[in-house]
Design a protein around this motif. Structure first.
Motif, PDB file in Angstrom:
ATOM      1  N   THR A  53       0.867  -1.186   0.000  1.00 52.81           N
ATOM      2  CA  THR A  53       0.000   0.000   0.000  1.00 52.81           C
ATOM      3  C   THR A  53       0.900   1.230   0.000  1.00 52.81           C
ATOM      4  OG1 THR A  53      -0.081   0.206   2.406  1.00 52.81           O
ATOM      5  CG2 THR A  53      -1.754  -1.224   1.362  1.00 52.81           C
ATOM      6  N   GLY A  55       0.943   3.453   2.125  1.00 54.76           N
ATOM      7  CA  GLY A  55       1.383   3.671   3.494  1.00 54.76           C
ATOM      8  C   GLY A  55       2.647   2.902   3.854  1.00 54.76           C
ATOM      9  N   ASP A  56       3.033   1.923   3.031  1.00 54.94           N
ATOM     10  CA  ASP A  56       4.263   1.161   3.268  1.00 54.94           C
ATOM     11  C   ASP A  56       5.507   1.934   2.848  1.00 54.94           C
ATOM     12  OD1 ASP A  56       2.845  -1.088   4.224  1.00 54.94           O
ATOM     13  OD2 ASP A  56       2.521  -1.807   2.170  1.00 54.94           O
ATOM     14  N   ARG A  70       3.392  -8.921   7.758  1.00 53.58           N
ATOM     15  CA  ARG A  70       3.236  -8.793   6.306  1.00 53.58           C
ATOM     16  C   ARG A  70       4.342  -9.480   5.518  1.00 53.58           C
ATOM     17  NH1 ARG A  70       1.753  -3.562   4.634  1.00 53.58           N
ATOM     18  NH2 ARG A  70       1.619  -4.523   2.607  1.00 53.58           N
ATOM     19  N   ASN A  95      -4.807   7.261  -1.263  1.00 51.87           N
ATOM     20  CA  ASN A  95      -4.870   7.170   0.180  1.00 51.87           C
ATOM     21  C   ASN A  95      -3.749   6.255   0.672  1.00 51.87           C
ATOM     22  OD1 ASN A  95      -5.770   6.648   2.848  1.00 51.87           O
ATOM     23  ND2 ASN A  95      -7.895   6.920   2.168  1.00 51.87           N
ATOM     24  N   GLN A  96      -3.301   6.436   1.898  1.00 46.83           N
ATOM     25  CA  GLN A  96      -2.261   5.594   2.486  1.00 46.83           C
ATOM     26  C   GLN A  96      -2.647   4.113   2.515  1.00 46.83           C
ATOM     27  OE1 GLN A  96       0.962   6.652   4.025  1.00 46.83           O
ATOM     28  NE2 GLN A  96       0.430   8.131   2.451  1.00 46.83           N
ATOM     29  N   LYS A  97      -3.930   3.824   2.606  1.00 44.45           N
ATOM     30  CA  LYS A  97      -4.395   2.437   2.671  1.00 44.45           C
ATOM     31  C   LYS A  97      -4.609   1.821   1.290  1.00 44.45           C
ATOM     32  CE  LYS A  97      -6.513   2.819   7.187  1.00 44.45           C
ATOM     33  NZ  LYS A  97      -7.712   2.650   7.984  1.00 44.45           N
ATOM     34  N   ASP A  98      -4.466   2.619   0.230  1.00 46.21           N
ATOM     35  CA  ASP A  98      -4.700   2.121  -1.127  1.00 46.21           C
ATOM     36  C   ASP A  98      -3.558   1.230  -1.594  1.00 46.21           C
ATOM     37  OD1 ASP A  98      -7.090   3.443  -1.307  1.00 46.21           O
ATOM     38  OD2 ASP A  98      -6.320   5.097  -2.532  1.00 46.21           O
ATOM     39  N   ASN A  99      -3.917   0.141  -2.235  1.00 49.38           N
ATOM     40  CA  ASN A  99      -2.949  -0.758  -2.848  1.00 49.38           C
ATOM     41  C   ASN A  99      -2.288  -0.038  -4.021  1.00 49.38           C
ATOM     42  OD1 ASN A  99      -2.526  -2.914  -5.194  1.00 49.38           O
ATOM     43  ND2 ASN A  99      -2.248  -3.957  -3.224  1.00 49.38           N
ATOM     44  N   ASP A 105      -8.551   0.010  -1.535  1.00 48.16           N
ATOM     45  CA  ASP A 105      -8.076  -0.662  -0.323  1.00 48.16           C
ATOM     46  C   ASP A 105      -8.044  -2.183  -0.471  1.00 48.16           C
ATOM     47  OD1 ASP A 105     -10.816  -1.070  -0.327  1.00 48.16           O
ATOM     48  OD2 ASP A 105     -11.085  -0.566   1.780  1.00 48.16           O
TER      49      ASP A 105
END
Length: 189
Positions: A53, A55-56, A70, A95-99, A105
């Motif tokens: 994501t 966010g990573d 993970r 978004n940070q949670k988006d793949n 998400d």
């Protein structure tokens, strides 16, 4: 009933990574990014890469941080992102949670890259027998080991849980652990 010990599979290293990546880029951008991250960051394609994501990634896209939940080793893992990968990471508006592949998400299914690879393999003029998607990770590992000469550095960057896994990995790659000059010498007079 005990399981039979599995035979080691040799993933054939890739001789010209840049040329193969160019062919893959013209085939499919997602497969191309997957191969770049597998080679350049030594991530496992079907889990670690597929589930990434935004966010990573840190803000500057210089590092990827994966929690122990993970990755296969169960340990937190932080890997640098080479400069040649960064231009292909376009996080604009996500978004940070988006793949990173779907933009939502939810990631693609677990066979997504396997399917793309099978389709690519059928039409590729550069792939050799026994070269797989994992060959990118193996080729990157060989380069890291040759550049550093350090099994510990390789263990860290590969995310292996212990040194035995890394040693087994090198044996499977048929990377020589010792040079001819380090072998016993005999002087005949």
């Amino acid at each position: 009933i005990s399981k039979k010990k599995e035979k080691a599979v040799l993933h054939k290293p890739i001789r010209n990574v840049a040329e193969l990546l160019t062919e893959i880029e013209s085939f499919h951008p997602h497969l191309h990014l997957c191969c770049l991250l597998t080679f350049g960051c030594l991530l496992r394609p079907h889990q670690e890469v597929r589930l990434l994501t935004w966010g990573d990634f840190n803000e500057a896209c210089t590092h990827i941080a994966l929690s122990g939940q993970r990755n296969k080793s169960g340990r937190n893992r932080i890997v640098p992102i080479p400069e040649y990968v960064r231009p292909f990471l376009k996080s604009d508006g996500y978004n940070q949670k988006d793949n990173i592949f779907t933009g939502t998400d939810r990631p693609y299914n677990s066979d997504y890259f396997k399917t793309l690879w099978s389709r690519f393999k059928a039409q590729s003029s550069l792939l050799e027998p026994e070269q797989t998607l994992y060959s990118f990770r193996h080729t990157g590992a060989i380069q890291v080991f040759r550049q550093t000469g350090s099994i510990h550095a390789l263990q860290t960057v590969m995310g292996h849980s212990n040194m035995q896994v890394t040693l087994g990995y090198l044996r499977g790659l048929e990377v020589p652990h010792i040079s001819q000059s380090q072998m016993p010498q005999l002087r005949i007079s």
